[in-house]
Design a protein around this motif. Structure first.
Motif, PDB file in Angstrom:
ATOM      1  N   MET A  98       0.817  -1.210   0.000  1.00 35.30           N
ATOM      2  CA  MET A  98       0.000   0.000   0.000  1.00 35.30           C
ATOM      3  C   MET A  98       0.850   1.259   0.000  1.00 35.30           C
ATOM      4  O   MET A  98       0.531   2.241  -0.677  1.00 35.30           O
ATOM      5  CB  MET A  98      -0.935  -0.001   1.219  1.00 35.30           C
ATOM      6  N   HIS A  99       1.968   1.259   0.740  1.00 39.08           N
ATOM      7  CA  HIS A  99       2.744   2.475   0.929  1.00 39.08           C
ATOM      8  C   HIS A  99       4.150   2.426   0.313  1.00 39.08           C
ATOM      9  O   HIS A  99       4.811   3.461   0.241  1.00 39.08           O
ATOM     10  CB  HIS A  99       2.861   2.791   2.426  1.00 39.08           C
ATOM     11  N   GLU A 100       4.607   1.239  -0.100  1.00 43.61           N
ATOM     12  CA  GLU A 100       5.964   1.130  -0.624  1.00 43.61           C
ATOM     13  C   GLU A 100       6.005   0.559  -2.050  1.00 43.61           C
ATOM     14  O   GLU A 100       7.046   0.093  -2.500  1.00 43.61           O
ATOM     15  CB  GLU A 100       6.828   0.286   0.322  1.00 43.61           C
ATOM     16  N   CYS A 101       4.876   0.616  -2.729  1.00 45.27           N
ATOM     17  CA  CYS A 101       4.804   0.272  -4.150  1.00 45.27           C
ATOM     18  C   CYS A 101       4.047   1.379  -4.873  1.00 45.27           C
ATOM     19  O   CYS A 101       3.137   1.991  -4.308  1.00 45.27           O
ATOM     20  CB  CYS A 101       4.106  -1.066  -4.378  1.00 45.27           C
ATOM     21  N   ALA A 102       4.429   1.639  -6.111  1.00 45.52           N
ATOM     22  CA  ALA A 102       3.813   2.718  -6.880  1.00 45.52           C
ATOM     23  C   ALA A 102       3.392   2.196  -8.249  1.00 45.52           C
ATOM     24  O   ALA A 102       3.827   1.137  -8.695  1.00 45.52           O
ATOM     25  CB  ALA A 102       4.796   3.876  -7.038  1.00 45.52           C
ATOM     26  N   GLY A 103       2.540   2.964  -8.907  1.00 47.20           N
ATOM     27  CA  GLY A 103       2.183   2.675 -10.291  1.00 47.20           C
ATOM     28  C   GLY A 103       0.915   1.881 -10.482  1.00 47.20           C
ATOM     29  O   GLY A 103       0.483   1.668 -11.613  1.00 47.20           O
ATOM     30  N   GLY A 104       0.274   1.426  -9.391  1.00 47.83           N
ATOM     31  CA  GLY A 104      -0.930   0.629  -9.558  1.00 47.83           C
ATOM     32  C   GLY A 104      -0.638  -0.620 -10.377  1.00 47.83           C
ATOM     33  O   GLY A 104       0.360  -1.308 -10.169  1.00 47.83           O
ATOM     34  N   HIS A 105      -1.498  -0.917 -11.334  1.00 43.86           N
ATOM     35  CA  HIS A 105      -1.335  -2.057 -12.244  1.00 43.86           C
ATOM     36  C   HIS A 105      -1.047  -1.505 -13.625  1.00 43.86           C
ATOM     37  O   HIS A 105      -1.859  -0.797 -14.204  1.00 43.86           O
ATOM     38  CB  HIS A 105      -2.581  -2.941 -12.222  1.00 43.86           C
ATOM     39  N   GLU A 106       0.092  -1.849 -14.162  1.00 45.71           N
ATOM     40  CA  GLU A 106       0.687  -1.188 -15.328  1.00 45.71           C
ATOM     41  C   GLU A 106       0.539  -2.046 -16.587  1.00 45.71           C
ATOM     42  O   GLU A 106       0.831  -3.237 -16.574  1.00 45.71           O
ATOM     43  CB  GLU A 106       2.160  -0.936 -15.023  1.00 45.71           C
ATOM     44  N   TYR A 107       0.101  -1.395 -17.684  1.00 47.66           N
ATOM     45  CA  TYR A 107      -0.072  -2.074 -18.962  1.00 47.66           C
ATOM     46  C   TYR A 107       0.547  -1.193 -20.047  1.00 47.66           C
ATOM     47  O   TYR A 107      -0.007  -0.132 -20.384  1.00 47.66           O
ATOM     48  CB  TYR A 107      -1.556  -2.295 -19.276  1.00 47.66           C
ATOM     49  N   ALA A 108       1.674  -1.614 -20.590  1.00 51.67           N
ATOM     50  CA  ALA A 108       2.309  -0.876 -21.687  1.00 51.67           C
ATOM     51  C   ALA A 108       1.604  -1.248 -22.989  1.00 51.67           C
ATOM     52  O   ALA A 108       1.390  -2.426 -23.275  1.00 51.67           O
ATOM     53  CB  ALA A 108       3.792  -1.199 -21.769  1.00 51.67           C
ATOM     54  N   LEU A 109       1.263  -0.229 -23.781  1.00 49.57           N
ATOM     55  CA  LEU A 109       0.490  -0.429 -25.012  1.00 49.57           C
ATOM     56  C   LEU A 109       1.236   0.185 -26.187  1.00 49.57           C
ATOM     57  O   LEU A 109       1.568   1.375 -26.165  1.00 49.57           O
ATOM     58  CB  LEU A 109      -0.888   0.227 -24.885  1.00 49.57           C
ATOM     59  N   ALA A 110       1.470  -0.609 -27.203  1.00 49.62           N
ATOM     60  CA  ALA A 110       2.119  -0.091 -28.411  1.00 49.62           C
ATOM     61  C   ALA A 110       1.135   0.773 -29.194  1.00 49.62           C
ATOM     62  O   ALA A 110      -0.051   0.444 -29.312  1.00 49.62           O
ATOM     63  CB  ALA A 110       2.603  -1.251 -29.279  1.00 49.62           C
ATOM     64  N   LEU A 111       1.630   1.873 -29.723  1.00 49.22           N
ATOM     65  CA  LEU A 111       0.828   2.688 -30.635  1.00 49.22           C
ATOM     66  C   LEU A 111       0.862   2.059 -32.030  1.00 49.22           C
ATOM     67  O   LEU A 111       1.842   1.404 -32.399  1.00 49.22           O
ATOM     68  CB  LEU A 111       1.366   4.115 -30.695  1.00 49.22           C
ATOM     69  N   PRO A 112      -0.180   2.255 -32.816  1.00 49.12           N
ATOM     70  CA  PRO A 112      -0.173   1.696 -34.177  1.00 49.12           C
ATOM     71  C   PRO A 112       1.021   2.203 -34.982  1.00 49.12           C
ATOM     72  O   PRO A 112       1.384   3.382 -34.901  1.00 49.12           O
ATOM     73  CB  PRO A 112      -1.491   2.202 -34.773  1.00 49.12           C
ATOM     74  N   ASP A 124       5.391   8.062 -28.662  1.00 45.44           N
ATOM     75  CA  ASP A 124       6.124   6.818 -28.875  1.00 45.44           C
ATOM     76  C   ASP A 124       5.335   5.586 -28.439  1.00 45.44           C
ATOM     77  O   ASP A 124       5.346   4.569 -29.121  1.00 45.44           O
ATOM     78  CB  ASP A 124       7.456   6.869 -28.132  1.00 45.44           C
ATOM     79  N   PHE A 125       4.661   5.653 -27.294  1.00 43.96           N
ATOM     80  CA  PHE A 125       3.867   4.522 -26.805  1.00 43.96           C
ATOM     81  C   PHE A 125       2.888   5.041 -25.768  1.00 43.96           C
ATOM     82  O   PHE A 125       2.917   6.216 -25.381  1.00 43.96           O
ATOM     83  CB  PHE A 125       4.764   3.426 -26.210  1.00 43.96           C
ATOM     84  N   ALA A 126       1.983   4.160 -25.330  1.00 45.23           N
ATOM     85  CA  ALA A 126       1.008   4.518 -24.297  1.00 45.23           C
ATOM     86  C   ALA A 126       1.202   3.609 -23.087  1.00 45.23           C
ATOM     87  O   ALA A 126       1.635   2.459 -23.213  1.00 45.23           O
ATOM     88  CB  ALA A 126      -0.418   4.397 -24.828  1.00 45.23           C
ATOM     89  N   LEU A 127       0.873   4.131 -21.922  1.00 47.82           N
ATOM     90  CA  LEU A 127       0.958   3.367 -20.677  1.00 47.82           C
ATOM     91  C   LEU A 127      -0.351   3.563 -19.924  1.00 47.82           C
ATOM     92  O   LEU A 127      -0.736   4.699 -19.601  1.00 47.82           O
ATOM     93  CB  LEU A 127       2.128   3.845 -19.824  1.00 47.82           C
ATOM     94  N   LEU A 128      -1.042   2.461 -19.673  1.00 48.39           N
ATOM     95  CA  LEU A 128      -2.295   2.481 -18.933  1.00 48.39           C
ATOM     96  C   LEU A 128      -2.033   1.975 -17.522  1.00 48.39           C
ATOM     97  O   LEU A 128      -1.443   0.914 -17.335  1.00 48.39           O
ATOM     98  CB  LEU A 128      -3.308   1.576 -19.642  1.00 48.39           C
ATOM     99  N   ASP A 129      -2.459   2.752 -16.529  1.00 51.47           N
ATOM    100  CA  ASP A 129      -2.320   2.347 -15.130  1.00 51.47           C
ATOM    101  C   ASP A 129      -3.701   2.293 -14.487  1.00 51.47           C
ATOM    102  O   ASP A 129      -4.459   3.278 -14.540  1.00 51.47           O
ATOM    103  CB  ASP A 129      -1.444   3.333 -14.353  1.00 51.47           C
TER     104      ASP A 129
END
Length: 296
Positions: A98-112, A124-129
């Motif tokens: 809860m207090h010593e991790c960041a970024g939630g749940h990370e999903y890197a997405l390539a742009l077309p 360059d790319f998209a990142l969904l958190d």
């Protein structure tokens, strides 16, 4: 920890995503002339998939976004973070998620590819958190929400921002680099630096005129990301409730303006609006950048 405990075959996800996105609302006939839509490869998200897309007219971007297919907003992870970006700040030998991790749940997405190949395309790319418990500052962004980043830097550069005890679990040297101020002409109107620099992400400049800073509650907002005195990402933030409310919402309320700097460091296409929509036909939710202008 993997972002989804029950991933589906990528080929099936891709087929479902392409079919769903093909049903996105069509533009008016006059505006749709020579308009084409291109897609990025999907990744599992909830009980659906997330993928990027872009609408292009010739060599001009019309809309660039992240789409969430039908079912994506159900069965999402409930842990505060996926454990990719953690730091034992108190030195007790364990990591508090809860207090010593960041970024939630990370999903890197390539742009077309067709989008990235456009002349003057800085993205360059998209990142969904996905942040099931929200994040700081307290009582500002502490609601379940999605952070939708469109990066001007590469994913490798983004991931090179190291963990540490400063800012939002960022290495202190990298914190100093992340918070180097933008030259005034590149600072968007009303935005300020509150030291919200984060591991594997960069600094976050916030618009203090936003409703979330004035007791009205966070629903959606737009953040500029910086690193080493450069704008490195453009970020719509949208609560889960606001995304769900897009279903049946007035289309006239879909978009809000993106405040602009006096000039852009990197020439190219930049959005003047961001939008949140739901398609009754496809069942998809989209968060997009729109109303692009090209800057020298």
């Amino acid at each position: 920890m993997p972002p989804n405990p029950r991933p589906r075959p990528v080929r099936r996800l891709l087929a479902a995503a392409l079919l769903a996105t093909a049903l996105l609302p069509a533009a008016p006939a006059a505006a749709a002339e020579h308009l084409r839509t291109v897609y990025g490869r999907p990744v599992p998200f909830g009980d659906g998939a997330a993928h990027t897309y872009a609408r292009l007219r010739g060599d001009e971007p019309v809309e660039i976004g992240v789409a969430l297919t039908r079912g994506s907003l159900t069965d999402l992870p409930t842990e505060p973070a996926d454990g990719r970006h953690c730091y034992d700040r108190d030195g007790d030998g364990t990591v508090d998620p809860m207090h010593e991790c960041a970024g939630g749940h990370e999903y890197a997405l390539a742009l077309p590819r067709a989008l990235r190949d456009l002349p003057g395309m800085p993205l360059d790319f998209a990142l969904l958190d996905w942040d099931p418990a929200g994040h700081g500052p307290p009582k500002v962004y502490d609601r379940p929400h999605l952070d939708v980043h469109f990066y001007l830097q590469s994913d490798a550069e983004r991931q090179a921002i190291r963990p540490g005890p400063c800012g939002i679990l960022i290495d202190c040297t990298d914190f100093a680099t992340a918070t180097r101020p933008l030259p005034p002409e590149y600072l968007p109107a009303d935005y300020t630096d509150k030291g919200l620099a984060q591991v594997a992400m960069g600094n976050h400049l916030t618009d203090l005129t936003g409703e979330e800073w004035h007791g009205k509650g966070f629903t959606r907002t737009f953040v500029y990301g910086t690193y080493d005195a450069r704008i490195t990402f453009l970020e719509p933030m949208v609560t889960l409730a606001a995304l769900q409310a897009a279903e049946g919402a007035d289309p006239a309320d879909a978009c809000r303006p993106v405040k602009q700097p006096q000039a852009w460091q990197v020439p190219g296409w930049y959005p003047r609006a961001y939008c949140v929509r739901h398609s009754a036909d496809s069942g998809e939710y989209t968060v997009s950048l729109e109303d692009f202008a090209r800057h020298a």
